[in-house]
Design an enzyme around this catalytic site. Structure first.
Site, mmCIF file in Angstrom:
data_model
loop_
_atom_site.group_PDB
_atom_site.id
_atom_site.type_symbol
_atom_site.label_atom_id
_atom_site.label_comp_id
_atom_site.label_asym_id
_atom_site.label_seq_id
_atom_site.Cartn_x
_atom_site.Cartn_y
_atom_site.Cartn_z
ATOM 1 N N HIS A 227 -3.138 10.827 0.553
ATOM 2 C CA HIS A 227 -2.909 11.125 2.022
ATOM 3 C C HIS A 227 -2.397 11.400 1.896
ATOM 4 C CE1 HIS A 227 -1.497 7.080 4.845
ATOM 5 N NE2 HIS A 227 -1.169 8.652 5.207
ATOM 6 N N GLU B 102 -7.774 8.338 5.820
ATOM 7 C CA GLU B 102 -8.254 9.023 7.453
ATOM 8 C C GLU B 102 -8.238 10.423 7.266
ATOM 9 O OE1 GLU B 102 -4.381 9.135 10.079
ATOM 10 O OE2 GLU B 102 -4.801 6.819 10.048
ATOM 11 N N TYR C 154 -4.670 2.113 16.325
ATOM 12 C CA TYR C 154 -3.934 1.556 16.107
ATOM 13 C C TYR C 154 -4.480 1.504 18.232
ATOM 14 C CZ TYR C 154 -0.786 3.315 12.157
ATOM 15 O OH TYR C 154 -0.224 3.509 11.359
ATOM 16 N N ARG D 123 0.938 -1.321 -0.196
ATOM 17 C CA ARG D 123 -0.082 -0.134 -0.154
ATOM 18 C C ARG D 123 0.814 1.269 -0.186
ATOM 19 N NH1 ARG D 123 -2.909 2.264 4.830
ATOM 20 N NH2 ARG D 123 -4.322 4.604 3.494
ATOM 21 N N ASN E 289 -7.820 2.178 9.945
ATOM 22 C CA ASN E 289 -6.588 2.056 10.680
ATOM 23 C C ASN E 289 -6.614 1.771 11.926
ATOM 24 O OD1 ASN E 289 -5.468 2.345 7.460
ATOM 25 N ND2 ASN E 289 -4.923 4.432 8.267
ATOM 26 N N GLU F 224 -3.883 0.026 7.804
ATOM 27 C CA GLU F 224 -2.361 0.880 8.528
ATOM 28 C C GLU F 224 -3.002 0.003 10.501
ATOM 29 O OE1 GLU F 224 -1.677 4.938 9.036
ATOM 30 O OE2 GLU F 224 -2.568 4.939 7.099
#
Ligand code: FCB
Length: 456
Positions: free
Chosen positions: A124, A169, A301, A80, A299, A359
């Protein structure tokens, strides 16, 4: 402990690594690339740690072939990356730059020649500065310009690229960029930030249209940064705070993408700052935004644990630390169970055709030791726990189809400059030497087992 079971993933599961253009490419002033909002932001004193910028970054633009070999050596089946709008349409709208397109042609062809599936993201965060000068994302025209740019890129690469991510995002681009000003362009205006969120979602919908037109049979989706929202204690006030946090970070984007319009409770909370109150949601927009997609990219985290805090920010809440939890270098809680919970909830509430973790990763201060290795045990454990959590989500019925580790290599971590390392490959920014970290070795070895269907 917590070793993921390599055999629990289907043979066609996508295993990848991820990067983005501004964070790795460098060559910021070459071959016709125009300035992006991140170049401007980095040049503004006090915005980025140590005054650093992406002028050189990982010098990936000049080291493409070596980096492609590096990616191949990891044994991943997908990569990616993102396409830099200022390389393709330097004036934001209008003429295309052949040299810029050819860089991505070489990238795509180099991946395919190595048996790696390209997964480009169209946006991005590196908006051409010229478009910011004309109003940026708070202006509807920027979404329309994105549609034209997406048309150019998909027409060029659509014969070979079969997986597309429209926007990365939107929460970060909207809120960090225009709400609290931590990211480019550094504005602090709630109404602008929510105007931006609507135009980014509109851009996503226009991107889907471009992919459908130019890459028949390709898969397309959006990547959202999502994090489960949990009450600090089991009180009505904290539960209500968690619901507001969930509206802000998750439902605001999920609901319209999956055809439900914006969540009314959050429209009400925003009041005059909502795109509705600003008159920005035009007839037909919601249909464009809700165009059927082939997957949802997430994504992930960490999670958000919040307590009610009347008067604190526009949400009236505060993030809290959880006693006994482990935190990464970004002060993000390591919360793998929340990944499983989030995936199961997404499947149940929104029923995406497929779910990809686009991600996931962790930052810790790393160094190359005298023996030439990077002992990043905490990062290795983080990956093990989160890949296990993906397996658990799959077993629980979520349509998990792939996982991308963030990141291929240490890179320019936005407002944190080069201070925060997320790579599974260490980069020495003086020499550009790349060194596979222990986490990278572990991922590579795990992928051998996963792809051979061997027990862990
Ligand atoms: C995400 C961004 C990515 C990277 C990671 C750490 O929010 O998409 O570019 O900075 O965080």
């Amino acid at each position: 402990m917590n070793q993921p079971n390599a055999t629990s993933f289907p043979p066609r599961f996508i295993w990848g690594v991820a990067t983005s253009s501004y964070q790795i490419e460098g060559a910021a002033h070459e071959d016709g690339r125009s300035q992006s909002i991140w170049d401007t932001f980095c040049a503004t004193p006090g915005k980025v740690l140590n005054g650093e910028n992406g002028d050189v970054a990982c010098d990936h633009y000049h080291r493409l072939e070596n980096d492609l070999d590096l990616i191949q050596s990891l044994g991943v089946n997908a990569y990616r990356f993102s396409v830099a709008w200022p390389r393709i349409v330097p004036d934001g709208r209008g003429a295309t730059n052949r040299t810029g397109l050819d860089f991505y042609n070489r990238l795509v062809d180099g991946l395919l020649a190595r048996g790696i599936t390209p997964w480009p993201t169209l946006y991005h965060w590196d908006l051409p500065q010229v478009l910011q000068d004309r109003g940026g994302w708070p202006a509807r025209d920027t979404a329309l310009a994105f549609g034209d740019y997406a048309e150019v890129v998909t027409a060029e690469l659509g014969d070979r690229v079969k997986h597309w991510i429209t926007i990365n995002e939107p929460w970060c681009a909207a809120f960090l960029g225009y709400g609290n000003g931590i990211h480019a362009p550094g504005h602090t205006d709630l109404a602008e930030s929510f105007a931006t969120s609507h135009h980014l979602l509109l851009a996503h919908g226009l991107g889907v249209q471009a992919v459908r037109a130019n890459a028949p049979g390709a898969q397309v989706g959006i990547t959202l940064n999502l994090a489960g929202a949990y009450p600090a204690v089991n009180s009505e006030a904290d539960k209500a705070a968690a619901h507001r946090q969930d509206g802000f970070a998750n439902r605001w984007y999920l609901d319209p993408v999956f055809g439900r319009d914006y969540p009314q409770d959050f429209v009400d909370l925003l009041g005059a700052a909502s795109p509705q109150a600003q008159g920005l949601v035009l007839p037909g927009d919601l249909e464009i935004i809700a165009a059927p997609t082939d997957f949802l990219g997430v994504n992930m985290y960490s999670r958000n644990v919040v307590e009610d805090a009347p008067g604190e920010g526009f949400l009236g809440l505060r993030q809290v630390h959880v006693a006994g939890s482990e935190y990464t270098g970004f002060d993000w809680e390591v919360a793998p169970q929340s990944l499983t919970d989030l995936m199961l909830r997404l499947q149940k509430d929104y029923n995406p055709a497929a779910l990809y973790i686009t991600e996931n990763g962790a930052t810790y201060p790393d160094s190359v030791e005298d023996d030439g290795t990077v002992h990043d045990g905490a990062r290795t454990r983080y990956f093990q726990q989160h890949i296990t959590a993906v397996g658990d989500a799959l077993a629980g019925g979520a349509k998990m189809a792939g996982y991308f580790a963030w990141s291929l290599m240490d890179n320019f971590e936005w407002a944190e400059g080069y201070d925060k390392r997320f790579g599974i490959v260490h980069v020495d920014f003086e020499t550009q030497a790349r060194t596979l970290k222990q986490s990278g070795q572990w991922y590579r070895d795990f992928l051998v087992r996963a792809q051979e269907g061997q027990p862990a």
